[in-house]
Every structure is written in C-alpha cells, then in structure tokens.
Design a protein around this motif. Structure first.
Motif, mmCIF file in Angstrom:
data_model
loop_
_atom_site.group_PDB
_atom_site.id
_atom_site.type_symbol
_atom_site.label_atom_id
_atom_site.label_comp_id
_atom_site.label_asym_id
_atom_site.label_seq_id
_atom_site.Cartn_x
_atom_site.Cartn_y
_atom_site.Cartn_z
ATOM 1 N N ARG A 1 0.683 -1.211 0.116
ATOM 2 C CA ARG A 1 -0.059 -0.017 0.088
ATOM 3 C C ARG A 1 0.932 1.366 0.143
ATOM 4 N NH1 ARG A 1 -4.594 -1.864 4.386
ATOM 5 N NH2 ARG A 1 -5.119 -3.689 3.276
ATOM 6 N N ARG B 1 -4.115 4.844 -11.179
ATOM 7 C CA ARG B 1 -4.334 3.954 -9.995
ATOM 8 C C ARG B 1 -3.280 3.700 -9.184
ATOM 9 N NH1 ARG B 1 -5.415 -1.858 -12.012
ATOM 10 N NH2 ARG B 1 -3.214 -1.915 -12.291
ATOM 11 N N GLY C 1 -9.265 0.595 2.772
ATOM 12 C CA GLY C 1 -10.433 1.299 3.687
ATOM 13 C C GLY C 1 -10.665 2.813 3.755
ATOM 14 N N LEU D 1 -10.134 1.149 -6.441
ATOM 15 C CA LEU D 1 -9.483 -0.091 -6.061
ATOM 16 C C LEU D 1 -8.428 0.084 -4.884
ATOM 17 C CD1 LEU D 1 -10.450 -2.889 -5.987
ATOM 18 C CD2 LEU D 1 -8.473 -3.481 -7.721
ATOM 19 N N PRO D 2 -7.356 0.753 -5.254
ATOM 20 C CA PRO D 2 -6.521 0.777 -3.856
ATOM 21 C C PRO D 2 -7.189 1.309 -2.640
ATOM 22 C CG PRO D 2 -5.623 1.564 -6.018
ATOM 23 C CD PRO D 2 -6.985 1.341 -6.327
ATOM 24 N N GLU E 1 -13.830 3.209 -10.998
ATOM 25 C CA GLU E 1 -13.774 2.142 -10.237
ATOM 26 C C GLU E 1 -12.454 1.369 -10.295
ATOM 27 O OE1 GLU E 1 -18.589 0.303 -10.249
ATOM 28 O OE2 GLU E 1 -16.853 0.125 -11.818
ATOM 29 N N SER F 1 -10.050 1.576 -1.745
ATOM 30 C CA SER F 1 -11.038 0.638 -1.170
ATOM 31 C C SER F 1 -10.485 -0.328 -0.411
ATOM 32 C CB SER F 1 -11.966 -0.254 -2.226
ATOM 33 O OG SER F 1 -12.737 0.827 -2.919
ATOM 34 N N ILE F 2 -9.240 -0.906 -0.899
ATOM 35 C CA ILE F 2 -8.499 -1.956 -0.234
ATOM 36 C C ILE F 2 -7.924 -1.262 0.987
ATOM 37 C CG2 ILE F 2 -6.320 -3.143 -0.384
ATOM 38 C CD1 ILE F 2 -6.908 -3.549 -3.389
#
Lengths: 299, 215
Positions: B79, B150, B108, B102-103, B98, B105-106
């Motif tokens: 991360r 991203r 949090g 993604l990163p 989207e 969402s991963i």
C-alpha cells in the motif's frame, strides 16, 4: 468501524452483482440447492405436524392400578393416599368397585351377564396420570406400583405412545440423516461455484493482492457469494415446502376425516424456517471457505 | 529509500535472474533501470514489492527488509508503493473511476474522501472526463495513464513502473513520461524499468546485463 462496515457492504454488493451477472448459472445453482434442502425441510415439516397431532390427541397415557378383589376399602384408601403423595404422579382418580359395577350394568350388552354373577367381580381401581408421560418413565412408575401391598395388577396404557414415539424418533433420525447427506451436497455445490468464481476473477484477485489487499479483503466477496447461494437455496426450499404443504393440505384433511381425526397440515414455523435459512447460509459459507483455502494462491 | 545489498535471485532449475546486486535509490530520487529483455529489470521491481523473495542478500525499502516480511505484513508494504505494471493489469469489467478507486477501497478509505482522491488523480493524468468509461473504450495511452492514476491515488512515496511507455507511439510515450516527471517534482521517489531511457532526462541510470549491474 465505518470503513469495516463499508468494506462488508461493498463485498456483499459485489457478491450480489456477481450472482446477478450470471443469472442462468445462479438460478440453476439455487434450484439444485433448494431441491436438495427440500427433502430434510419437508421431513422436518412432517415430523413437526406429527408431534402437533400427538400433542392435541385427547388420549393421555395413563396407568391403571387394580386392587386385589379381597382388599378392603381401608387398603384402597391407603393406596390412594400413597399415590397422592408419590412423586411423579400428577393426578389420581379412584374408581370404587360399586361404581364400576353400576357402569357395567348400564351397558345393555353386559347387563345380563353381570346380573348373573353371584357378587361384584370388580376390584377397586385407580387411574393414574403421570407428570412425565415418556414411555420409560411410565414403565418405571408401573414397576413401583406393582410392589405395593394389595395391588393385584398394574396396566400400562402406553403401547400406542411407544409406537408413536418410535415413529417420531425414526422420522427425526431420517430427517437428520437426509439433512447431513444433502448438507454435504450443498457444501459441494458451493465449493464448485466458488472455484468457478475464483477462476473467473483470477486477474482481479492478482491485481488486488499487488495493490495491498489482505486475504480477508479478497476472500470476503467470495464468502458472501457462498452465503447468498446457500441462503437463496434455503429460500427456494422454504417456498417448495410451503407449496407442497398447501397442495397436500386438502387431500390429507380428507383422509384424516375418514379416520375421525382433525388434521390441518402446517408449513414450517418461524423457528424451523430460521433454522433452515441459517443452516443453508452456514453450509454455503463452509463450502466457500473450503474452496478458498484450496484455490486461492498467495502472492 | 531503496537499498539492494548483494541481492541474488535464482529461479529453478538454476537460472540466475539477478547476481550479487548492490545499489541504492535515495528518497525523492528518480532512477531508471535499463537493459535487454531478460536482463532482470522486472525481477528487480518484483523484489522491491515483495512479489518475489531474493535467494541471497537483502532488499530494504524504507529501512525495512522486505524479503523477511511475514505474509500478513506484505499488504501494508504494497500500500506504500505505487505500481505501474508492464501489462497494466486493468480491470476491464469496471469503469475508469472504479479501477482507480480499488487501492483506496483496499486501504479502507471513507467513500467520500476516496471519491475526491480518485477525481484528483484522474485530473492529474488528464482522464477527468472519462471516469465512467470502461478501460476497453480508452486508447493505449489513456490506458497507461489510467494505470498511473491507480498507482498514485494512494499518494505513495515510492512509485515503481515496469515499461510504462512500451507499445506507445512517441508522442504518447512522451506524455506519459511527463506525468512521471510531475510526480517526481512533488517529491515521489520513482524507479522505472524501461527501454526508453531518453524519455526520462535527468534520471539516474542503472544498467542491467544478464542480472548484473553494469557501471
């Protein structure tokens, strides 16, 4: 905490999207699970109805205690008092020999025979209702009463209770056996479906791992998928049992009326319905967990 | 920021991808790794992201020996690193928005903050108007910029890129290189494996040949 909730919500929505994304496959899987679960759920419904029928039948198992013909009324009074105080006895009804004789004479078919006898052939008797009407408890009580003085004969009116109990036990065992076997089948269906899902989303899993996703993050949508699959199958089974109950209610009621029984077939109650759905969801989750352990590769 | 200390990587059945490699990339530095196909450039980047483990020596990122990290610690390392992959690894069934989300969402991120960051990253790479498009609808250069968005949306302090200008025409490649320079200007440490070293003037050059660092 909020992020945790959002993470679970997103995973559940993603699982729903994946289910909806392949409607034919999902529908066939749900039907396979639903039909498999209908058998144990239907068995449980029949057992519950049989228990209900047994519970509402007026005949309560009782023990008849007959005094010796030579026993005096004082001995009968002592036995009555002893029965009244005895643990495990719920209710005692005394049947004096004179009352029995009078009742028999009231029966036109027996009156002539009774009047031809030189005296009263009937002993004093007691009808005992036990607090615990399980066959083994009733048998134990009867054994005790047989030892008491001036008691000539003890009759246990429990043959039918035993038969019904044995039938219900068989029904329960068959339901558990079916539930276990078909539960394993459900796990296998969930296992296969999750394996397919992992293969279909291999690229997404790899990217997520490279971007720093934990195992939990990656597994979550698949676990929800398994739970939704099981839960959906459970709902299909619940609907099928409900439809079968509705369909069978009229002809079974007709049959019951011929036997002078009042029988209304009930579908699964709230407790059994919750158990069915919970059981189905858990099995879906189990299949998904095993599949993930088997097929998800660390990176 | 990055330190390779006598690092070797050998693949079965005895193929040496990297041999006795030692170098450092300082914080806020931009470096490129060049070399022929099979020289070990991609392996070098994989070692930094702990996708592979060295068979000898130590790879340190921010002072942490990444080869010795437990599996459960790897997500947290990754991360902190932004990665642009050679094959981009875009999710073609998800929108541009989207993909970049993604990163976050991963990691949090709260949805509102995440949405703001995604839009800022897309704006930075010039894709602000394409957030609802699917990657398949983008040109090669736009897909590469999406991959960069991203990689940077989590605001990593280290950015790794594997052949980010491969398969792009000269102008598009120059556009992509300019984006990397912009991130370097704001203090991101960048390590790029590339054939096209000329697109990154001012960057320190590391040349690999058969898994060995050339002077």
């Amino acid at each position: 905490m909020k992020a945790w909730v959002v993470g679970h919500r997103d995973a559940a929505l993603l699982a729903l999207r994946r289910l909806a994304g392949a409607p034919v496959n999902s529908l066939l899987s749900l039907l396979a699970i639903g039909v498999a679960l209908t058998l144990p759920a239907g068995g449980q419904m029949l057992v519950a109805n049989a228990l209900h029928l047994a519970g509402t039948t007026s005949a309560v198992p009782q023990i008849s205690v007959f005094m010796a013909a030579s026993a005096e009324r004082r001995a009968a009074s002592e036995i009555e008092s002893r029965l009244g105080k005895y643990g495990g006895v719920k209710q005692v009804q005394f049947l004096p020999r004179e009352e029995t004789l009078a009742r028999m004479k009231g029966n036109p078919g027996l009156r002539d025979v009774i009047e031809a006898l030189p005296g009263n052939p009937f002993p004093d008797a007691f009808i005992v209702t036990a607090t615990d009407d399980r066959p083994e408890a009733m048998e134990k009580l009867a054994q005790e009463f047989r030892q008491w003085p001036k008691v000539e004969h003890v009759q246990l009116d429990s043959a039918w209770v035993r038969r019904l109990d044995a039938l219900l036990k068989l029904g329960r065992t068959a339901t558990i056996l079916l539930g276990t076997l078909l539960g394993v089948g459900l796990i296998a269906i969930s296992f296969g479906s999750i394996r397919m899902q992992i293969l279909m989303h291999r690229a997404e899993i790899e990217v997520s791992q490279l971007l720093g996703a934990t195992d939990g993050f990656i597994r979550r949508p698949f676990l929800y998928y398994g739970v939704l699959l099981g839960l959906g199958g459970g709902i299909v089974a619940w609907l099928l049992v409900g439809a079968a109950t509705w369909w069978l209610r009229a002809p079974l009621g007709e049959l019951a009326r011929l036997y002078d029984l009042s029988l209304v077939l009930h579908t699964l109650d709230a407790r059994d319905s919750s158990l069915l759905l919970g059981f189905a969801g858990c099995l879906g989750w189990t299949g998904a967990t095993i599949s993930l352990r088997q097929h998800l590769q660390p990176l | 920021m990055i330190r390779f200390d006598r690092v070797s990587k050998r693949y079965p059945p005895g193929l040496d991808a990297l041999s006795d490699l030692s170098f450092e990339v300082a914080e806020r530095e931009m470096a490129i790794v060049s070399g022929h196909s099979g020289a070990g450039k991609s392996t070098l980047l994989k070692l930094i992201a702990a996708v592979e483990k060295p068979t000898g020596g130590a790879v340190l990122v921010g002072g942490q020996n990444v080869g010795g990290l437990a599996r459960s610690a790897l997500p947290y390392l990754r991360r902190r690193i932004g990665m642009v992959f050679q094959d981009q690894k875009l999710l073609f069934d998800r929108s541009v928005f989207e993909n970049v989300l993604l990163p976050l969402s991963i990691a949090g991120f709260p949805p509102r903050d995440a949405a703001q960051r995604v839009r800022a990253a897309l704006d930075k790479v010039g894709l602000a108007t394409r957030e609802k498009a699917l990657p398949i609808m983008l040109s090669g250069g736009e897909q590469q910029r999406l991959a960069i968005a991203r990689a940077v949306v989590g605001r990593p302090n280290l950015l790794l890129a594997d052949e980010p200008t491969a398969h792009l025409d000269r102008d598009t490649a120059a556009d992509v290189a300019r984006i990397f320079h912009q991130f370097h200007d704001v203090g991101v440490t960048i390590l790029i494996a590339t054939y096209a070293g000329e697109l990154f003037p001012g960057a320190r050059r590391l040349r690999l040949d058969h898994g060995k660092l050339m002077a």
